[in-house]
Write a protein that holds these residues in place. Structure first.
Motif, PDB file in Angstrom:
ATOM      1  N   GLU A  81       9.953   4.646   3.409  1.00 45.46           N
ATOM      2  CA  GLU A  81      10.639   6.099   3.350  1.00 45.46           C
ATOM      3  C   GLU A  81      11.181   6.741   4.384  1.00 45.46           C
ATOM      4  OE1 GLU A  81       8.782   7.746   0.205  1.00 45.46           O
ATOM      5  OE2 GLU A  81       8.985   6.373  -1.320  1.00 45.46           O
ATOM      6  N   GLU A  82      10.129   6.673   5.322  1.00 45.70           N
ATOM      7  CA  GLU A  82      10.289   7.658   6.774  1.00 45.70           C
ATOM      8  C   GLU A  82      11.281   6.746   7.261  1.00 45.70           C
ATOM      9  OE1 GLU A  82       6.662   8.090   8.630  1.00 45.70           O
ATOM     10  OE2 GLU A  82       6.027   9.446   7.084  1.00 45.70           O
ATOM     11  N   GLN A 102      15.115   7.354   6.205  1.00 42.46           N
ATOM     12  CA  GLN A 102      15.786   8.427   6.097  1.00 42.46           C
ATOM     13  C   GLN A 102      16.779   8.635   6.975  1.00 42.46           C
ATOM     14  OE1 GLN A 102      14.755  10.971   3.907  1.00 42.46           O
ATOM     15  NE2 GLN A 102      13.463   9.678   2.999  1.00 42.46           N
ATOM     16  N   SER A 154       0.855  -1.188  -0.216  1.00 46.21           N
ATOM     17  CA  SER A 154      -0.033  -0.073  -0.044  1.00 46.21           C
ATOM     18  C   SER A 154       1.004   1.194  -0.077  1.00 46.21           C
ATOM     19  CB  SER A 154      -0.765   0.028   1.097  1.00 46.21           C
ATOM     20  OG  SER A 154      -0.219   0.341   2.191  1.00 46.21           O
ATOM     21  N   THR A 155       0.561   2.465  -0.258  1.00 48.32           N
ATOM     22  CA  THR A 155       1.069   3.693  -0.279  1.00 48.32           C
ATOM     23  C   THR A 155       1.331   4.020   0.965  1.00 48.32           C
ATOM     24  OG1 THR A 155      -0.357   4.221  -2.096  1.00 48.32           O
ATOM     25  CG2 THR A 155       0.717   6.226  -1.021  1.00 48.32           C
ATOM     26  N   ALA A 156       0.627   3.680   2.114  1.00 48.74           N
ATOM     27  CA  ALA A 156       1.025   4.193   3.424  1.00 48.74           C
ATOM     28  C   ALA A 156       2.166   3.288   3.898  1.00 48.74           C
ATOM     29  CB  ALA A 156      -0.269   3.827   4.304  1.00 48.74           C
ATOM     30  N   GLN A 157       2.168   1.949   3.372  1.00 49.66           N
ATOM     31  CA  GLN A 157       3.454   1.030   3.615  1.00 49.66           C
ATOM     32  C   GLN A 157       4.782   1.665   3.312  1.00 49.66           C
ATOM     33  OE1 GLN A 157       1.604  -2.575   2.563  1.00 49.66           O
ATOM     34  NE2 GLN A 157       1.895  -3.344   4.545  1.00 49.66           N
ATOM     35  N   LEU A 158       4.618   2.140   2.007  1.00 43.93           N
ATOM     36  CA  LEU A 158       5.746   2.715   1.164  1.00 43.93           C
ATOM     37  C   LEU A 158       6.200   4.076   1.765  1.00 43.93           C
ATOM     38  CD1 LEU A 158       4.714   2.297  -2.396  1.00 43.93           C
ATOM     39  CD2 LEU A 158       6.525   1.189  -1.594  1.00 43.93           C
ATOM     40  N   LYS A 159       5.130   4.646   2.241  1.00 44.92           N
ATOM     41  CA  LYS A 159       5.441   6.083   2.931  1.00 44.92           C
ATOM     42  C   LYS A 159       6.055   5.808   4.253  1.00 44.92           C
ATOM     43  CE  LYS A 159       3.800  10.518   4.315  1.00 44.92           C
ATOM     44  NZ  LYS A 159       2.692  11.323   4.471  1.00 44.92           N
ATOM     45  N   MET A 160       5.688   4.964   5.193  1.00 49.34           N
ATOM     46  CA  MET A 160       6.334   4.303   6.219  1.00 49.34           C
ATOM     47  C   MET A 160       7.748   3.832   5.950  1.00 49.34           C
ATOM     48  SD  MET A 160       3.249   2.870   8.446  1.00 49.34           S
ATOM     49  CE  MET A 160       4.151   1.049   8.749  1.00 49.34           C
TER      50      MET A 160
END
Length: 168
Positions: A49-50, A53, A41-47
Motif C-alpha cells: 500500500e505504501e 501511494q 502477511s499484514t506487513a507485506q500488505l502495508k508495504m
C-alpha cells in the motif's frame, strides 16, 4: 467391428490413457514443487500500500510550506515587517498551491519559474500584460490558473512572486 477398427480403438485408448497419466503426474509434481497459495502477511500488505501511494497531492487550500492558519490580529512585530511581505507570502502560497503544477514542470508550455531566458520576453511586456494573462488565461492556462475562487490580488501576488524568482 473389423480388425482395423479394433486396432484403432485400442491405440486411441492407449494414447488417451497415457496423456491422462502424464497430466496427473505433472499436476502432482507442480503441487509438490510449488506448494499451495502463499499467505500474505499484514506487513507485506502495508508495504504494498505504501509503494502504490501517489507521490504528491494537490492542495488547493494552502501550500505545504504555508499551512492555512486563522487570521490573526497584527502585532508590533508584524508592523515592522516590510509592506510587501504579506503580498510575498500570498504570492508564495498561491504559487505553491496552484501555479507550481505547470510553472515548475513546464506543462502545456508554461515558462518554468527561475528560467530567466523563458521569462525575459514576458517580463519585458510589463506587469499589466502578465496580470492580464494570469487573470484571463492564455493559451492552455485557464483564467486564474483554474481556481476562480482566487481574488485578483492573490493572482497578482503570485505573478509578482514568479517574476521575482525569474528576473534576468
Amino acid at each position: 467391428m473389423d480388425k482395423a477398427d479394433k486396432q484403432f480403438f485400442l491405440t486411441f485408448l492407449g494414447v488417451t490413457g497415457a496423456l491422462v497419466f502424464i497430466t496427473i503426474v505433472v499436476l502432482v509434481a507442480a503441487k509438490l514443487v510449488g506448494g499451495g497459495p502463499e499467505e500474505i502477511s499484514t506487513a507485506q500488505l502495508k508495504m504494498a500500500e505504501e509503494r502504490i501511494q501517489p507521490i504528491g497531492k494537490l492542495n488547493l487550500q494552502s501550500s505545504p510550506a504555508q499551512p492555512a492558519q486563522p487570521v490573526q490580529v497584527a502585532t508590533a512585530t508584524a508592523a515592522a515587517a516590510p509592506a510587501d511581505a504579506g503580498a510575498q507570502d500570498t504570492g508564495s502560497r498561491v504559487f505553491g498551491s496552484i501555479c507550481q503544477a505547470c510553472h515548475m514542470t513546464g506543462a502545456a508550455g508554461a515558462p518554468v519559474v527561475g528560467n530567466k531566458a523563458a521569462w525575459a520576453p514576458r517580463i519585458a511586456q510589463g506587469k499589466d500584460a502578465l496580470y492580464n494573462s494570469a487573470l484571463n488565461g492564455k493559451n492552455a492556462m485557464p483564467p486564474k490558473g483554474g481556481n476562480p475562487a482566487l481574488s485578483d490580488a492573490e493572482v497578482k501576488a503570485a505573478v509578482d512572486y514568479m517574476v521575482k524568482q525569474s528576473k534576468p
